[in-house]
Design a protein around this motif. Structure first.
Motif, PDB file in Angstrom:
ATOM      1  N   LEU A  31      -3.234   1.073  -2.908  1.00  0.00           N
ATOM      2  CA  LEU A  31      -3.191   1.985  -1.763  1.00  0.00           C
ATOM      3  C   LEU A  31      -2.187   1.531  -0.706  1.00  0.00           C
ATOM      4  N   SER A  32      -2.126   0.238  -0.448  1.00  0.00           N
ATOM      5  CA  SER A  32      -1.202  -0.249   0.581  1.00  0.00           C
ATOM      6  C   SER A  32       0.259  -0.056   0.176  1.00  0.00           C
ATOM      7  N   SER A  33       0.543   0.008  -1.118  1.00  0.00           N
ATOM      8  CA  SER A  33       1.917   0.206  -1.593  1.00  0.00           C
ATOM      9  C   SER A  33       2.507   1.521  -1.109  1.00  0.00           C
ATOM     10  N   PHE A  34       1.661   2.537  -0.950  1.00  0.00           N
ATOM     11  CA  PHE A  34       2.152   3.865  -0.590  1.00  0.00           C
ATOM     12  C   PHE A  34       2.637   3.940   0.862  1.00  0.00           C
ATOM     13  N   VAL A  35       2.238   2.972   1.699  1.00  0.00           N
ATOM     14  CA  VAL A  35       2.702   2.929   3.096  1.00  0.00           C
ATOM     15  C   VAL A  35       3.373   1.587   3.410  1.00  0.00           C
ATOM     16  N   SER A  36       3.947   0.978   2.396  1.00  0.00           N
ATOM     17  CA  SER A  36       4.603  -0.319   2.563  1.00  0.00           C
ATOM     18  C   SER A  36       5.878  -0.172   3.398  1.00  0.00           C
ATOM     19  N   ARG A  37       6.245  -1.221   4.097  1.00  0.00           N
ATOM     20  CA  ARG A  37       7.530  -1.251   4.802  1.00  0.00           C
ATOM     21  C   ARG A  37       8.617  -1.844   3.913  1.00  0.00           C
ATOM     22  N   GLU A  38       8.217  -2.491   2.838  1.00  0.00           N
ATOM     23  CA  GLU A  38       9.162  -3.107   1.905  1.00  0.00           C
ATOM     24  C   GLU A  38       9.160  -2.340   0.593  1.00  0.00           C
ATOM     25  N   PRO A  39      10.288  -2.283  -0.105  1.00  0.00           N
ATOM     26  CA  PRO A  39      10.317  -1.624  -1.409  1.00  0.00           C
ATOM     27  C   PRO A  39       9.384  -2.310  -2.405  1.00  0.00           C
ATOM     28  N   VAL A  40       8.526  -1.537  -3.027  1.00  0.00           N
ATOM     29  CA  VAL A  40       7.596  -2.029  -4.044  1.00  0.00           C
ATOM     30  C   VAL A  40       7.301  -0.860  -4.975  1.00  0.00           C
ATOM     31  N   GLU A  41       7.230  -1.111  -6.264  1.00  0.00           N
ATOM     32  CA  GLU A  41       6.976  -0.017  -7.199  1.00  0.00           C
ATOM     33  C   GLU A  41       5.572   0.545  -7.005  1.00  0.00           C
ATOM     34  N   SER A  42       5.502   1.861  -6.886  1.00  0.00           N
ATOM     35  CA  SER A  42       4.205   2.512  -6.717  1.00  0.00           C
ATOM     36  C   SER A  42       4.320   3.991  -7.061  1.00  0.00           C
ATOM     37  N   TRP A  43       3.332   4.467  -7.844  1.00  0.00           N
ATOM     38  CA  TRP A  43       3.302   5.886  -8.196  1.00  0.00           C
ATOM     39  C   TRP A  43       1.934   6.282  -8.715  1.00  0.00           C
ATOM     40  N   THR A  44       1.720   7.612  -8.727  1.00  0.00           N
ATOM     41  CA  THR A  44       0.483   8.180  -9.264  1.00  0.00           C
ATOM     42  C   THR A  44       0.626   8.365 -10.771  1.00  0.00           C
ATOM     43  N   ARG A  45      -0.435   8.845 -11.378  1.00  0.00           N
ATOM     44  CA  ARG A  45      -0.362   9.237 -12.788  1.00  0.00           C
ATOM     45  C   ARG A  45       0.443  10.530 -12.919  1.00  0.00           C
ATOM     46  N   ASP A  46       0.830  10.842 -14.136  1.00  0.00           N
ATOM     47  CA  ASP A  46       1.636  12.025 -14.436  1.00  0.00           C
ATOM     48  C   ASP A  46       0.719  13.250 -14.505  1.00  0.00           C
ATOM     49  N   VAL A  47       0.274  13.714 -13.332  1.00  0.00           N
ATOM     50  CA  VAL A  47      -0.668  14.831 -13.237  1.00  0.00           C
ATOM     51  C   VAL A  47      -0.107  15.848 -12.239  1.00  0.00           C
ATOM     52  N   PRO A  48      -0.099  17.155 -12.576  1.00  0.00           N
ATOM     53  CA  PRO A  48       0.396  18.154 -11.624  1.00  0.00           C
ATOM     54  C   PRO A  48      -0.357  18.095 -10.295  1.00  0.00           C
ATOM     55  N   ALA A  49       0.347  18.471  -9.226  1.00  0.00           N
ATOM     56  CA  ALA A  49      -0.202  18.530  -7.869  1.00  0.00           C
ATOM     57  C   ALA A  49      -0.692  17.160  -7.382  1.00  0.00           C
ATOM     58  N   SER A  50       0.004  16.100  -7.771  1.00  0.00           N
ATOM     59  CA  SER A  50      -0.337  14.766  -7.269  1.00  0.00           C
ATOM     60  C   SER A  50      -0.124  14.733  -5.762  1.00  0.00           C
ATOM     61  N   TRP A  51      -0.905  13.909  -5.081  1.00  0.00           N
ATOM     62  CA  TRP A  51      -0.832  13.866  -3.626  1.00  0.00           C
ATOM     63  C   TRP A  51      -1.123  12.470  -3.088  1.00  0.00           C
ATOM     64  N   LEU A  52      -0.689  12.276  -1.845  1.00  0.00           N
ATOM     65  CA  LEU A  52      -0.887  11.065  -1.066  1.00  0.00           C
ATOM     66  C   LEU A  52      -1.313  11.520   0.321  1.00  0.00           C
ATOM     67  N   ALA A  53      -2.420  10.976   0.854  1.00  0.00           N
ATOM     68  CA  ALA A  53      -2.910  11.388   2.173  1.00  0.00           C
ATOM     69  C   ALA A  53      -3.144  10.177   3.060  1.00  0.00           C
ATOM     70  N   ILE A  54      -2.891  10.366   4.349  1.00  0.00           N
ATOM     71  CA  ILE A  54      -3.097   9.336   5.366  1.00  0.00           C
ATOM     72  C   ILE A  54      -4.044   9.898   6.418  1.00  0.00           C
ATOM     73  N   ASP A  55      -5.046   9.102   6.769  1.00  0.00           N
ATOM     74  CA  ASP A  55      -5.986   9.437   7.837  1.00  0.00           C
ATOM     75  C   ASP A  55      -5.737   8.449   8.979  1.00  0.00           C
ATOM     76  N   LEU A  56      -5.282   8.956  10.122  1.00  0.00           N
ATOM     77  CA  LEU A  56      -5.002   8.101  11.269  1.00  0.00           C
ATOM     78  C   LEU A  56      -6.280   7.582  11.924  1.00  0.00           C
TER      79      LEU A  56
END
Length: 192
Positions: free
Chosen positions: A63-88
């Motif tokens: 989860l932390s990879s998706f909001v990293s400040r440094e380049p790091v490999e990160s991705w979801t599975r190969d599924v249509p309508a994939s999403w990433l959400a942030i709650d402040l």
């Protein structure tokens, strides 16, 4: 009647550079500029503020990879309508003016092409803030780009990247390792 003690006040966090020190997630990760930056997902997990991140699935990274400040490999599975959400979190809402993404691969393939940036006050009902497609701005290993959000007139607690079509390799992997937001951050004070 409001459930908050006092009206919110705001801080203007303007875009200066991709993944610099002026965004909302940077501000939250430095506890308002009073500490060294830590990934805001880790702060949230420790109960020390930060942000909650959810994704439709994870194939690479965490989860932390998706909001990293440094380049790091990160991705979801190969599924249509994939999403990433942030709650402040309940203390914050943002009237966004720009946002930045970083491609989450050390290769050009599977770059994001078709997606919506969405905002929500409750995490259930979403408003499209900017629609992309096809957009080839992210077009290289760990490429970054910042987009302007035109006419955002409301503030939101939740933000989501919703992939609405195939990526550059005609897959459905959502390949992101950096997400930053800019604009007017409203700070709500709970009742005393």
């Amino acid at each position: 009647q409001s459930t908050w003690g006092r009206p919110p006040y705001s801080i203007r966090l303007d875009y200066k550079e991709d993944f610099g020190e002026s965004g909302v997630l940077y501000w939250l990760g430095t506890r308002g500029g009073t500490a060294e930056w830590r990934n805001p997902v880790h702060l949230h997990e420790e109960g020390a503020g930060g942000v909650a991140v959810t994704v439709s699935s994870i194939e690479k990274g965490d989860l932390s990879s998706f909001v990293s400040r440094e380049p790091v490999e990160s991705w979801t599975r190969d599924v249509p309508a994939s999403w990433l959400a942030i709650d402040l979190g309940p203390q914050y809402s943002l009237q966004p003016s720009q946002y930045t993404l970083r491609h989450g691969g050390n290769y050009k393939a599977d770059s994001l092409r078709n997606w919506d940036l969405q905002g929500s006050s409750d995490g259930v009902n979403w408003t499209v803030l900017r629609r992309h497609g096809p957009d080839s701005s992210l077009n290289g290993p760990f490429a970054t780009h910042t987009w302007t959000i035109e006419d955002a007139t409301s503030s939101y607690r939740h933000f989501r990247i919703l992939q609405t079509g195939h990526n550059s390799s005609r897959h459905n992997f959502l390949v992101v390792c950096g997400f930053e937001l800019f604009g007017d951050l409203y700070i709500h004070t709970p009742p005393e």
